[in-house]
Design an enzyme around this catalytic site. Sequence first.
Site, short mmCIF file in Angstrom:
data_model
loop_
_atom_site.label_atom_id
_atom_site.label_comp_id
_atom_site.label_asym_id
_atom_site.label_seq_id
_atom_site.Cartn_x
_atom_site.Cartn_y
_atom_site.Cartn_z
N CYS A 131 0.70 -1.14 -0.01
CA CYS A 131 -0.08 0.00 0.06
C CYS A 131 0.62 1.33 -0.06
O CYS A 131 0.29 2.18 -0.02
CB CYS A 131 -0.87 0.09 1.19
SG CYS A 131 0.11 -0.42 2.86
N CYS A 190 0.36 -4.70 8.17
CA CYS A 190 0.83 -3.73 9.14
C CYS A 190 1.52 -4.19 10.27
O CYS A 190 2.44 -3.40 10.72
CB CYS A 190 -0.43 -2.72 9.54
SG CYS A 190 -1.25 -2.26 8.03
#
Lengths: 616, 195, 131
Positions: free
Chosen positions: C37, C105
Amino acid sequence: MSELETIIGIDLGTTNSLAATVLEHGPEALRPPGAEAIMPSVLSRSGQGWLVGAAAREERTRSPETTVYSVKRLMGRDAEYLADEIARLHYRVEPAMRGLVRVRIGEETFTPQELSAELLREIKRRSEEALGHPVAKAVITVPAYFDDSQRQATRDAGRIAGLDVVRIINEPTAAAIAYGLDQKKSGLVAVYDLGGGTFDISLLSLSGKVFKVLSTHGDTHLGGDDFDRLLAEELRQRVLAEHPGAELDSPLAAALLLKTAELLKIDLSRALETGYELDLPGQGLRASGRMTREELNELIAPLVERTLDSARQALKAAGKSAEEVQDVVMVGGSSRVPLVREEVERFFGRRPNISINPDEVVAVGAAIQGHLLAGGRRDFLLLDVIPLSLGLETLGGTFSKLIMGNTTLPAQAGELFTTHVDNQTGVDVNIYQGEREFVKDCRSLGRFRLKGLPPMPAGLPRINVSFEVDANGILTVSAREERSGTEASIEVIPSHGLTGEEIDRIMEDSYEHAMDDLNERQMVEFRNMADAVFRGIEKAWEDAERMLSSEATGMIRQQMDKVRQVAQGSDPLALKREMDLLGRMTQPLADAIISKAALTELRKFYEDTGSGPESG
Amino acid sequence: MDCMNKPLRPSASDGEDYFRLFGLPRSYAIDRASLDSAYEELSLSCHPDFFAAAPAPELAAARAKSTLVNEAYRVLSSDSLRAEYLLGLLAAGRSLDTRALPEGFLMEMLELQEELDELFPPESPPATDGPQAGQAQRMRGLVKERLESLLEERRKLFAGAGESPDEQILRGLQTNLNCEKYLNRLLERLEIIEQ
Amino acid sequence: MAYSDKVIDHYKNPRNAGSFSKEEENVGTGVVGAPECGDVMKLQIKVENERIVDARFKTFGCGSAIASSSLATEWVKGKTLDEAMTIQNTEIVKELSLPPVKIHCSVLAEDAIKTAIADYRKKQDGSSGGE
């Protein structure tokens, strides 16, 4: 080739609705004999039934609290979202369960779906009258920017009205189909659709056969109604400045102001300046003045600018510039407002196309799509997109998109899920729709729960969740745990709208009511007919007295009284019987001597009720 | 765990890939007109709207095929997605370092992001005019230039890749694609600032 | 998906946001990125006697990345370098109930800790500071 099933196209508008179909010679708006194709989307409660359409619109200033308009604005939305809207409506809207609102009329309340269903029922009836045969299926149009719950609410309304809604299509897309096929256009086309209550802009690429929607944007709460409101507010200020004591906040006064504003807007679309007059009978107050187009433009300019913002967004999403657009098609009644046309022309740098009938083109496009779905043609195809991104709630209320807005349908996306706790056997997932970063700014579509996972350590299960959106824009979710091969069962719990059971109940209720409604409508029709027949007889009475025995005329008089008496009741069949009897008595008279007027009226009655006097 | 993050795509059946589906050569350079007309033709043959009245299995098959065709078109008509997809085909099961980046690249991205933080603190109004707008415009120009040269490099790498490229070319391509994502992220932020 | 108040709190009021000067002798800096991302994360530790006494982070990315790095800085504080090396991304996933789409993440946060420690050790072993 066997006879094709009729699938009508319905433009269910905020202010007006109409239906169209494809006939042998081509698509056509459906006009019941002696009526307009366009029907105002207005309902007025009358006893246990509804007045629908033009008759109901007349009630807006007579009985504002029982007359419902702009129902479309309420579809699939909750009271919180609609707070501003509700404050401006002249009828009462109350919050209800599961994100619904209900419209209150006296002791009764109705969901927007039920009210829309009444409009659809009338459209269906009118279509059947125009076609001369029953209609069971329809393609209904919605604003392109309607989200899933608004679309679902529309589908539910169709179901309640007894229509199988085979497809929901977007209004600008429908317009593009009608326009593109009619003009044999190809290239990049923008459809600017400003209706009574909603605004849409769609960009399509047209080739000879394929209509591909590239992007769409809009505002489901921006339309000509808002122009009217701004004008009405301006009028209110003006009247108050002149007559400080005037009471202008009652529903009746507000409805009058709005009606005057509507007329003013229409006048100013043709003239540069016009006068207005406002009668407030209860207050013995009469206000008048003049308004210029310039003044109107100033009021509505910010709203028009908002539509251009949407146009910019749509261009950006499609990766196109305004100069690349080869055709701009204007749709929707409010596209007639001169400022709108001027601004759109300036924005795209070309004259917008206004050659097609902006009121009918959407319904016609829907009818063409209906014809295709019925198997009527294979020479064109509409490739539509999902208007808003679909996704899931993730950490801290953030929205994670799975299928992006403007993805061509049908589409599919998958995601692998796992568990966070050892031996977890279920996972909850919240589905949202929207473009914002946080779910609180998006629409909750529902929740699904994967159940029956075999107990495993956290993180080990591989749950393959698949989202599918079919050509109809309907989302289905399925899931499978890959390690064990378990098909996880999924329960989709809609967070808004009606449940299947609620729809079933409404349908049952409405079936019962439908009988009442039908009776009532027939009574009204037969009473009117009786009046007409009486008028005819009275006109020819002198001839009758000369030609018939006093016994015969006495019997006719007697039978007329009988008809009057039964007409007071509520049994349409009894009334019809007495009418038929009267018909038989006056038959010889009618044939021989009665004036043409009476004869015509009588004939008309027999034709309309479908039976001659002989058969009664 | 990484595999958990890969979005699932409807996959073409054995031996069939998106390029072959559209009758196109397996290459990064693509003829848009051929792609578009092949897409139209396929859609006209398999779109579920033509099978609305057909038996359920036929309708389901049409829906599945049409979904695949739409996805394939989405991928092939985007430079980034097509590159990513082709790289996967060329790697043919060989694992690639999905984090590969040129030396110092991440630090540079971090510094650019920090610079933006200083110029445009969060919650500050959009920079539509004034000297800050000039700064944002300048940075956007820089990022766009970088993206352009990345695309140029990618064209060359794919052109020289052949049917079965060596590890070095694959790595070069993966690095190229990774860089693009970071730059796009910066670009997005700049666009938001400028709005 | 149910989130603990703590998680939302981490996301909305991140702890230890900011920077140390990376030139300082006892500071280790880890810069990592997620190509999925384009998120970039910087995590810094301040070390005394093999023990992490303070930590800072700066993350340009989504809420999950911010929460993951915020949590990581809280967890490493007070730990020895060896203890900090054992922190696994799965623990972060569990603590924050990260959904699968956001697991990368947590990987990012784990990588950031390890890179920062490696950077610190390199400084201590080697010639001089720097990257």
